[in-house]
Structure formats: C-alpha cells, structure tokens
Design an enzyme around this catalytic site. Structure first.
Site, PDB file in Angstrom:
ATOM      1  N   TYR A   1     -30.033  -8.236  15.707  1.00  0.00           N
ATOM      2  CA  TYR A   1     -30.239  -9.412  14.638  1.00  0.00           C
ATOM      3  C   TYR A   1     -29.794 -10.805  14.927  1.00  0.00           C
ATOM      4  O   TYR A   1     -29.159 -11.446  13.902  1.00  0.00           O
ATOM      5  CB  TYR A   1     -29.518  -8.849  13.199  1.00  0.00           C
ATOM      6  CG  TYR A   1     -29.994  -7.478  12.771  1.00  0.00           C
ATOM      7  CD1 TYR A   1     -31.158  -7.333  12.472  1.00  0.00           C
ATOM      8  CD2 TYR A   1     -29.248  -6.378  12.996  1.00  0.00           C
ATOM      9  CE1 TYR A   1     -31.349  -6.051  11.973  1.00  0.00           C
ATOM     10  CE2 TYR A   1     -29.647  -5.118  12.576  1.00  0.00           C
ATOM     11  CZ  TYR A   1     -30.754  -5.104  12.113  1.00  0.00           C
ATOM     12  OH  TYR A   1     -31.183  -3.787  11.397  1.00  0.00           O
ATOM     13  N   ALA A   2     -29.744 -11.184  15.978  1.00  0.00           N
ATOM     14  CA  ALA A   2     -29.257 -12.498  16.498  1.00  0.00           C
ATOM     15  C   ALA A   2     -30.330 -13.203  16.532  1.00  0.00           C
ATOM     16  O   ALA A   2     -31.200 -13.717  17.556  1.00  0.00           O
ATOM     17  CB  ALA A   2     -28.891 -12.383  18.215  1.00  0.00           C
ATOM     18  N   ASN A   3     -30.819 -13.627  15.238  1.00  0.00           N
ATOM     19  CA  ASN A   3     -31.838 -14.670  14.969  1.00  0.00           C
ATOM     20  C   ASN A   3     -31.394 -15.593  13.858  1.00  0.00           C
ATOM     21  O   ASN A   3     -30.513 -15.272  13.166  1.00  0.00           O
ATOM     22  CB  ASN A   3     -33.044 -13.940  14.305  1.00  0.00           C
ATOM     23  CG  ASN A   3     -33.187 -12.700  15.268  1.00  0.00           C
ATOM     24  OD1 ASN A   3     -34.051 -12.761  16.170  1.00  0.00           O
ATOM     25  ND2 ASN A   3     -33.073 -11.641  14.731  1.00  0.00           N
TER      26      ASN A   3
ATOM     27  N   ASP B   1     -33.645 -13.259  19.080  1.00  0.00           N
ATOM     28  CA  ASP B   1     -33.286 -12.396  20.261  1.00  0.00           C
ATOM     29  C   ASP B   1     -34.673 -12.136  20.825  1.00  0.00           C
ATOM     30  O   ASP B   1     -35.631 -12.166  20.549  1.00  0.00           O
ATOM     31  CB  ASP B   1     -32.518 -11.375  19.795  1.00  0.00           C
ATOM     32  CG  ASP B   1     -32.916 -10.430  18.571  1.00  0.00           C
ATOM     33  OD1 ASP B   1     -34.349 -10.345  18.624  1.00  0.00           O
ATOM     34  OD2 ASP B   1     -32.511  -9.945  17.605  1.00  0.00           O
TER      35      ASP B   1
ATOM     36  N   HIS C   1     -38.685 -33.524   8.369  1.00  0.00           N
ATOM     37  CA  HIS C   1     -37.575 -32.960   7.441  1.00  0.00           C
ATOM     38  C   HIS C   1     -37.985 -31.719   6.742  1.00  0.00           C
ATOM     39  O   HIS C   1     -39.392 -31.553   6.519  1.00  0.00           O
ATOM     40  CB  HIS C   1     -37.471 -34.224   6.234  1.00  0.00           C
ATOM     41  CG  HIS C   1     -36.345 -33.716   5.352  1.00  0.00           C
ATOM     42  ND1 HIS C   1     -36.719 -34.061   4.018  1.00  0.00           N
ATOM     43  CD2 HIS C   1     -35.299 -33.005   5.395  1.00  0.00           C
ATOM     44  CE1 HIS C   1     -35.422 -33.590   3.375  1.00  0.00           C
ATOM     45  NE2 HIS C   1     -34.784 -32.876   3.955  1.00  0.00           N
TER      46      HIS C   1
END
Length: 123
Positions: A112-114, A28, A20
């Site tokens: 910015y594909a994160n 990217d 948790h």
C-alpha cells in the site's frame, strides 16, 4: 545539463506540465498500471528506488493541494504525505488512479505504498 532537482527527463516534464487539480500517482511496484495511463517506470529491482525517496524528490518540485492514500497504508506511510491524506479503501484508491495524469512506479515492495498527489497553485 540540469544541475539540480529531478534529473529524470520524463518525470521533470510531467511535473512541469501539471495544472491545478491534476493528479500524479506515486506507486509501489505492485499497483496495477491502467493501460491508458502514461507510466514513468523508475523501478530497477525490488526495493529500488524507494517510495519515500521518489516522493521526497517530487515534493521538492510539485505544489500539492491535497492527497489520497489507501486506508490500509501504515501510519508510517501516511506520515510521508505532504498534507493530511484523505484515506479510502484500496479498491477505491485503485479506481481513483484511473483519472491520474501520470503514474510514477517505484521499486517499493511495502504494501500500500501509494499516494495520489493533486496539484495546487503557487499563487
């Protein structure tokens, strides 16, 4: 041999070990990789595998409580998030990756594909 779900042994193990509040980053191909952080590098060539495909696979197995993305990420990328993402400047996002449990590198070349996924609980 595993029949369904994520077949990559490292990735499957990492998801199974999440507790948790632990953070898993899907990145990217260009996100800096912190030296102290375990990296599962799935990148083969530019564009493969795609961020969206890896994220979709992870979301079939990981309970996500909250997520974080860069404000610079396009609305189309933000729409892929499993819940409304908290958005911070990219420099702050990179700082947040420092405390992740694991980083999964894709071959994605879209800027910015994160996303940082914070594990929830199923009960």
């Amino acid at each position: 041999m595993k029949k369904t779900g994520i077949l990559n042994a490292e990735l499957s193990r990492a998801i199974a070990q999440m507790g948790h509040g632990d953070c898993l980053v899907v990145a990217d191909a260009g996100l800096p990789l912190p030296a102290h952080l375990p990296v599962i590098d799935l990148a083969v060539v530019a564009g493969l595998p795609r961020f969206a495909d890896v994220l979709a696979a992870i979301l079939t197995e990981l309970e996500v409580e909250r997520c974080l993305m860069a404000t610079e990420a396009s609305p189309a990328l933000q729409d892929l998030a499993p819940c409304p993402p908290a958005c911070v400047p990219h420099t702050d996002f990179k700082r947040a990756t420092q405390s992740a449990r694991v980083l999964v590198r894709t071959g994605e070349t879209t800027p910015y594909a994160n996303i940082a996924l914070y594990s929830g609980v199923t009960f």
